[in-house]
Design a protein around this motif. Structure first.
Motif, PDB file in Angstrom:
ATOM      1  N   GLN A   1      49.606  60.363  46.845  1.00 20.95           N
ATOM      2  CA  GLN A   1      48.331  59.648  46.801  1.00 20.95           C
ATOM      3  C   GLN A   1      48.448  58.301  47.504  1.00 20.95           C
ATOM      4  O   GLN A   1      49.509  57.676  47.501  1.00 20.95           O
ATOM      5  CB  GLN A   1      47.901  59.443  45.349  1.00 20.95           C
ATOM      6  N   PHE A   2      47.336  57.884  48.099  1.00 26.55           N
ATOM      7  CA  PHE A   2      47.238  56.570  48.719  1.00 26.55           C
ATOM      8  C   PHE A   2      46.069  55.861  48.057  1.00 26.55           C
ATOM      9  O   PHE A   2      44.951  56.388  48.026  1.00 26.55           O
ATOM     10  CB  PHE A   2      47.004  56.706  50.230  1.00 26.55           C
ATOM     11  N   VAL A   3      46.320  54.687  47.486  1.00 25.08           N
ATOM     12  CA  VAL A   3      45.279  53.963  46.755  1.00 25.08           C
ATOM     13  C   VAL A   3      44.982  52.662  47.475  1.00 25.08           C
ATOM     14  O   VAL A   3      45.884  51.840  47.711  1.00 25.08           O
ATOM     15  CB  VAL A   3      45.702  53.675  45.301  1.00 25.08           C
ATOM     16  N   LEU A   4      43.721  52.466  47.827  1.00 25.01           N
ATOM     17  CA  LEU A   4      43.267  51.264  48.505  1.00 25.01           C
ATOM     18  C   LEU A   4      42.649  50.329  47.466  1.00 25.01           C
ATOM     19  O   LEU A   4      41.679  50.683  46.790  1.00 25.01           O
ATOM     20  CB  LEU A   4      42.241  51.615  49.583  1.00 25.01           C
TER      21      LEU A   4
ATOM     22  N   HIS B   1      50.289  51.970  47.321  1.00 27.47           N
ATOM     23  CA  HIS B   1      49.158  51.095  47.030  1.00 27.47           C
ATOM     24  C   HIS B   1      49.010  50.066  48.144  1.00 27.47           C
ATOM     25  O   HIS B   1      49.969  49.363  48.489  1.00 27.47           O
ATOM     26  CB  HIS B   1      49.371  50.378  45.696  1.00 27.47           C
ATOM     27  N   ALA B   2      47.808  49.973  48.710  1.00 26.49           N
ATOM     28  CA  ALA B   2      47.543  49.017  49.786  1.00 26.49           C
ATOM     29  C   ALA B   2      46.509  48.005  49.318  1.00 26.49           C
ATOM     30  O   ALA B   2      45.481  48.372  48.743  1.00 26.49           O
ATOM     31  CB  ALA B   2      47.044  49.742  51.028  1.00 26.49           C
ATOM     32  N   PHE B   3      46.792  46.726  49.565  1.00 27.12           N
ATOM     33  CA  PHE B   3      45.924  45.641  49.134  1.00 27.12           C
ATOM     34  C   PHE B   3      45.545  44.772  50.322  1.00 27.12           C
ATOM     35  O   PHE B   3      46.339  44.570  51.232  1.00 27.12           O
ATOM     36  CB  PHE B   3      46.633  44.725  48.120  1.00 27.12           C
ATOM     37  N   ARG B   4      44.331  44.247  50.257  1.00 25.03           N
ATOM     38  CA  ARG B   4      43.956  43.128  51.120  1.00 25.03           C
ATOM     39  C   ARG B   4      43.141  42.186  50.246  1.00 25.03           C
ATOM     40  O   ARG B   4      42.090  42.563  49.735  1.00 25.03           O
ATOM     41  CB  ARG B   4      43.148  43.577  52.321  1.00 25.03           C
ATOM     42  N   VAL B   5      43.637  41.007  50.041  1.00 29.15           N
ATOM     43  CA  VAL B   5      42.983  40.072  49.129  1.00 29.15           C
ATOM     44  C   VAL B   5      42.724  38.744  49.826  1.00 29.15           C
ATOM     45  O   VAL B   5      43.399  38.375  50.780  1.00 29.15           O
ATOM     46  CB  VAL B   5      43.846  39.815  47.870  1.00 29.15           C
ATOM     47  N   THR B   6      41.715  38.036  49.343  1.00 27.17           N
ATOM     48  CA  THR B   6      41.454  36.674  49.770  1.00 27.17           C
ATOM     49  C   THR B   6      41.598  35.778  48.546  1.00 27.17           C
ATOM     50  O   THR B   6      41.798  36.251  47.427  1.00 27.17           O
ATOM     51  CB  THR B   6      40.025  36.529  50.342  1.00 27.17           C
ATOM     52  N   LYS B   7      41.453  34.478  48.734  1.00 29.94           N
ATOM     53  CA  LYS B   7      41.575  33.573  47.594  1.00 29.94           C
ATOM     54  C   LYS B   7      40.489  33.818  46.547  1.00 29.94           C
ATOM     55  O   LYS B   7      40.645  33.465  45.392  1.00 29.94           O
ATOM     56  CB  LYS B   7      41.542  32.117  48.067  1.00 29.94           C
ATOM     57  N   ASP B   8      39.391  34.426  46.949  1.00 27.84           N
ATOM     58  CA  ASP B   8      38.339  34.742  45.987  1.00 27.84           C
ATOM     59  C   ASP B   8      38.790  35.799  44.989  1.00 27.84           C
ATOM     60  O   ASP B   8      38.175  35.984  43.944  1.00 27.84           O
ATOM     61  CB  ASP B   8      37.087  35.250  46.710  1.00 27.84           C
ATOM     62  N   ASP B   9      39.860  36.538  45.344  1.00 32.98           N
ATOM     63  CA  ASP B   9      40.351  37.591  44.463  1.00 32.98           C
ATOM     64  C   ASP B   9      41.370  37.075  43.461  1.00 32.98           C
ATOM     65  O   ASP B   9      41.906  37.835  42.664  1.00 32.98           O
ATOM     66  CB  ASP B   9      41.010  38.710  45.291  1.00 32.98           C
ATOM     67  N   ALA B  10      41.693  35.790  43.527  1.00 34.41           N
ATOM     68  CA  ALA B  10      42.745  35.247  42.672  1.00 34.41           C
ATOM     69  C   ALA B  10      42.369  35.350  41.204  1.00 34.41           C
ATOM     70  O   ALA B  10      41.192  35.367  40.838  1.00 34.41           O
ATOM     71  CB  ALA B  10      43.000  33.786  43.027  1.00 34.41           C
ATOM     72  N   VAL B  11      43.375  35.396  40.345  1.00 32.32           N
ATOM     73  CA  VAL B  11      43.117  35.456  38.912  1.00 32.32           C
ATOM     74  C   VAL B  11      42.773  34.066  38.392  1.00 32.32           C
ATOM     75  O   VAL B  11      43.337  33.064  38.830  1.00 32.32           O
ATOM     76  CB  VAL B  11      44.351  36.007  38.157  1.00 32.32           C
ATOM     77  N   ASP B  12      41.816  33.998  37.472  1.00 33.24           N
ATOM     78  CA  ASP B  12      41.437  32.720  36.889  1.00 33.24           C
ATOM     79  C   ASP B  12      42.285  32.418  35.657  1.00 33.24           C
ATOM     80  O   ASP B  12      43.245  33.119  35.352  1.00 33.24           O
ATOM     81  CB  ASP B  12      39.942  32.704  36.553  1.00 33.24           C
ATOM     82  N   GLU B  13      41.891  31.375  34.918  1.00 37.58           N
ATOM     83  CA  GLU B  13      42.688  30.946  33.774  1.00 37.58           C
ATOM     84  C   GLU B  13      42.778  32.006  32.693  1.00 37.58           C
ATOM     85  O   GLU B  13      43.713  32.040  31.890  1.00 37.58           O
ATOM     86  CB  GLU B  13      42.101  29.660  33.183  1.00 37.58           C
ATOM     87  N   ASN B  14      41.778  32.905  32.637  1.00 38.32           N
ATOM     88  CA  ASN B  14      41.765  33.957  31.623  1.00 38.32           C
ATOM     89  C   ASN B  14      42.458  35.229  32.085  1.00 38.32           C
ATOM     90  O   ASN B  14      42.407  36.253  31.405  1.00 38.32           O
ATOM     91  CB  ASN B  14      40.320  34.279  31.228  1.00 38.32           C
ATOM     92  N   GLY B  15      43.087  35.176  33.271  1.00 38.38           N
ATOM     93  CA  GLY B  15      43.803  36.343  33.764  1.00 38.38           C
ATOM     94  C   GLY B  15      42.923  37.388  34.405  1.00 38.38           C
ATOM     95  O   GLY B  15      43.335  38.527  34.595  1.00 38.38           O
TER      96      GLY B  15
ATOM     97  N   THR C   1      42.089  32.437  52.928  1.00 36.55           N
ATOM     98  CA  THR C   1      43.434  32.969  53.045  1.00 36.55           C
ATOM     99  C   THR C   1      43.382  34.470  52.785  1.00 36.55           C
ATOM    100  O   THR C   1      42.877  34.916  51.772  1.00 36.55           O
ATOM    101  CB  THR C   1      44.375  32.306  52.033  1.00 36.55           C
ATOM    102  N   SER C   2      43.894  35.253  53.708  1.00 36.98           N
ATOM    103  CA  SER C   2      43.864  36.708  53.588  1.00 36.98           C
ATOM    104  C   SER C   2      45.279  37.254  53.637  1.00 36.98           C
ATOM    105  O   SER C   2      46.066  36.865  54.496  1.00 36.98           O
ATOM    106  CB  SER C   2      43.037  37.306  54.736  1.00 36.98           C
ATOM    107  N   LEU C   3      45.596  38.123  52.702  1.00 39.95           N
ATOM    108  CA  LEU C   3      46.925  38.729  52.631  1.00 39.95           C
ATOM    109  C   LEU C   3      46.801  40.239  52.623  1.00 39.95           C
ATOM    110  O   LEU C   3      45.965  40.806  51.906  1.00 39.95           O
ATOM    111  CB  LEU C   3      47.660  38.273  51.363  1.00 39.95           C
ATOM    112  N   ARG C   4      47.631  40.900  53.412  1.00 38.41           N
ATOM    113  CA  ARG C   4      47.697  42.356  53.401  1.00 38.41           C
ATOM    114  C   ARG C   4      49.083  42.745  52.914  1.00 38.41           C
ATOM    115  O   ARG C   4      50.080  42.260  53.432  1.00 38.41           O
ATOM    116  CB  ARG C   4      47.472  42.939  54.801  1.00 38.41           C
ATOM    117  N   PHE C   5      49.134  43.606  51.926  1.00 36.46           N
ATOM    118  CA  PHE C   5      50.442  44.065  51.482  1.00 36.46           C
ATOM    119  C   PHE C   5      50.353  45.484  50.961  1.00 36.46           C
ATOM    120  O   PHE C   5      49.333  45.903  50.414  1.00 36.46           O
ATOM    121  CB  PHE C   5      51.050  43.120  50.434  1.00 36.46           C
ATOM    122  N   SER C   6      51.421  46.231  51.190  1.00 33.76           N
ATOM    123  CA  SER C   6      51.519  47.619  50.738  1.00 33.76           C
ATOM    124  C   SER C   6      52.701  47.753  49.795  1.00 33.76           C
ATOM    125  O   SER C   6      53.770  47.164  50.031  1.00 33.76           O
ATOM    126  CB  SER C   6      51.706  48.563  51.930  1.00 33.76           C
ATOM    127  N   CYS C   7      52.513  48.517  48.721  1.00 37.52           N
ATOM    128  CA  CYS C   7      53.525  48.647  47.675  1.00 37.52           C
ATOM    129  C   CYS C   7      54.031  50.083  47.619  1.00 37.52           C
ATOM    130  O   CYS C   7      53.240  51.016  47.476  1.00 37.52           O
ATOM    131  CB  CYS C   7      52.936  48.261  46.325  1.00 37.52           C
TER     132      CYS C   7
END
Length: 464
Positions: A89-92, A215-229, A246-252
């Motif tokens: 499986q490939f999960v985006l 697992h493939a991710f692309r996140v920006t700073k808007d995706d960051a976790v807040d104080e409540n996790g 800030t944009s990050l691409r990473f595959s796990c």
């Protein structure tokens, strides 16, 4: 030059391709002039234990083609399979959503650390064959090849050049063997730096990420976790966002022992300068856990990542893979390094080995055997490189059609025949032995469209 007694076969490069070729040559009980088989590798022995978080080699996915090559050696696949993780499986992951792009669960790929794969292949070689027929040398770098005298000079071996009857360059994209090919008339060669760079981070696998999927991710700073996790971002497909974020691409890639190899990748214009400027392991741990959820980073892993140099890949094109006069041949990345987008680099290399070993076994004359190998594999490997470059769109406005098509295909594929709706390129490459050239033919229209739009996007920059 007549075959020299005892010169045998010299394989430069003890990666998966070079080692599998040694297996197939020896298993076939080769003619005397192919013996002994001697393998030389510039790096250290892959069986040398490394600290857990220094396993910097990224995983390779052995799909149908790679598995086919390894299974041709009696009992070898059983040993390789023990060192990897099956994945079907490939999960985006986009924002706080996960889109599962399912593959055939009956035909999983095997995710395996490249070093672990090489270690298994060399261990099995040395347990099966005597020193009279096999010699494996590590920490021995190829310095020079001379096709006229059919000799190879190594640093760390001896002052005397090593003679050969058959020379195989399996020494990667920066091949030393290929340097001699470049001096030969009729050999066209092109080397291009790929437009991306990466670093590898090794961490424990978060329990919420399935061990059966990439697992493939692309996140920006808007995706960051807040104080409540909790993640603050909404549903974002990878083609949204602005250049100011800030944009990050990473595959796990899951690894045995509940580990995960994380490939963090960027291209010109999207370099994660904040991440790369961090020099403190504690600060890096905090940054990644905030902006790259759900990863949890041990301090030791953060230290290794900081000290690791970014790696750039390259694309290699060769017009032919052999030199008849020099009795030399290229396989794997030495012949055709390509983008890792389709995960076919290692798999196509192992198919090189299958074709070459068949040609050497079936054709008596060595020159004609090498000519047949070139004829078959240049066509297939050039097609594989084309697929890897243009199977996936880069233009943001094309991406929605690509993702929606992949999501809908499993359902539509059950009611529409292949003549109307062909299986996806990824499925044909990873789940079947359909020739790459045939896959290009089947998907010619889509590939041509993506090629045009990708080139247009590249000319306009990373935000197009």
């Amino acid at each position: 030059m007549a075959d020299a007694a005892g010169a045998g076969t010299v394989i430069v490069g003890a990666g998966p391709a070079g080692l599998l070729l040694a297996h197939l040559l020896l298993q076939a009980k080769p003619k005397p002039h192919f013996l002994p088989v001697r393998v030389f590798e510039a790096r250290n022995d892959p069986r040398t234990p490394l600290p857990l978080y220094k396993e910097r080699q990224y995983c390779v996915g052995l799909s149908a083609r790679g598995q086919d090559g390894i299974k041709r050696v009696d009992g070898l696949w059983d040993e390789v399979e023990k060192r990897g993780m099956p994945s079907s499986q490939f999960v985006l992951h986009t924002g706080n959503r996960a889109i599962a792009l399912k593959r055939n669960p009956g035909k999983p790929s095997l995710l395996i650390n490249q070093r672990a794969l090489a270690a298994t292949l060399v261990s099995e070689l040395e347990s099966r064959y005597s020193k009279d027929d096999l010699e494996v040398n590590f920490n021995t770098r190829c310095e020079r090849v001379d096709f006229k005298s059919r000799t190879v000079s190594f640093n760390g071996k001896s002052e005397n050049p090593v003679s050969y009857n058959l020379l195989v360059g399996a020494d990667g994209a920066r091949s030393a063997v290929r340097n001699e090919f470049i001096t030969q008339r009729g050999f066209d060669y092109k080397q291009t730096n790929m437009p991306y760079t990466f670093k590898v981070l090794y961490v424990p696998r978060p329990p919420e990420l399935s061990e059966e999927a990439v697992h493939a991710f692309r996140v920006t700073k808007d995706d960051a976790v807040d104080e409540n996790g909790k993640q603050s971002g909404g549903f974002k497909l990878p083609f949204t966002g602005t250049a100011s974020k800030t944009s990050l691409r990473f595959s796990c890639f899951p690894t045995p022992g509940d580990g995960m190899s994380v490939l963090i990748e960027w291209s010109p214009g999207t370099t994660p300068t904040e991440l790369l400027s961090i020099k403190s392991a504690g600060e890096l741990k905090t940054y990644i856990e905030k902006y790259m959820p759900p990863l949890k980073v041990p301090v030791e892993a953060a230290e290794v990542f900081i000290n690791q140099r970014p790696t750039s890949s390259m694309k290699v094109y060769c017009s032919k893979f052999h030199d008849a006069g020099g009795k030399a041949v290229l396989i794997g990345d030495a012949a055709h390094a390509m983008s890792n987008a389709l995960g076919q680099g290692c798999n196509s290399s192992l198919q090189d080995v299958v074709t070459l070993s068949q040609c050497l076994h079936e054709v008596e004359d060595l020159t004609k055997a090498l000519e047949r190998y070139t004829e078959k594999q240049t066509r297939e490997d050039h097609a594989a490189a084309y697929l890897s470059e243009f199977a996936f769109p880069q233009a943001k406005w094309v991406l929605p059609f690509f993702y929606l098509g992949n999501i809908a295909q499993p359902a539509l594929g059950k009611v529409l025949p292949p003549s109307i709706l062909a299986p996806p390129i990824q499925s044909l490459c990873s789940e079947t032995l359909t020739p790459y050239s045939e896959i290009v033919r089947i998907h010619k229209r889509w590939l041509s469209f993506v090629e045009i739009t990708n080139k247009m996007a590249a000319s306009k920059g990373p935000d197009s």
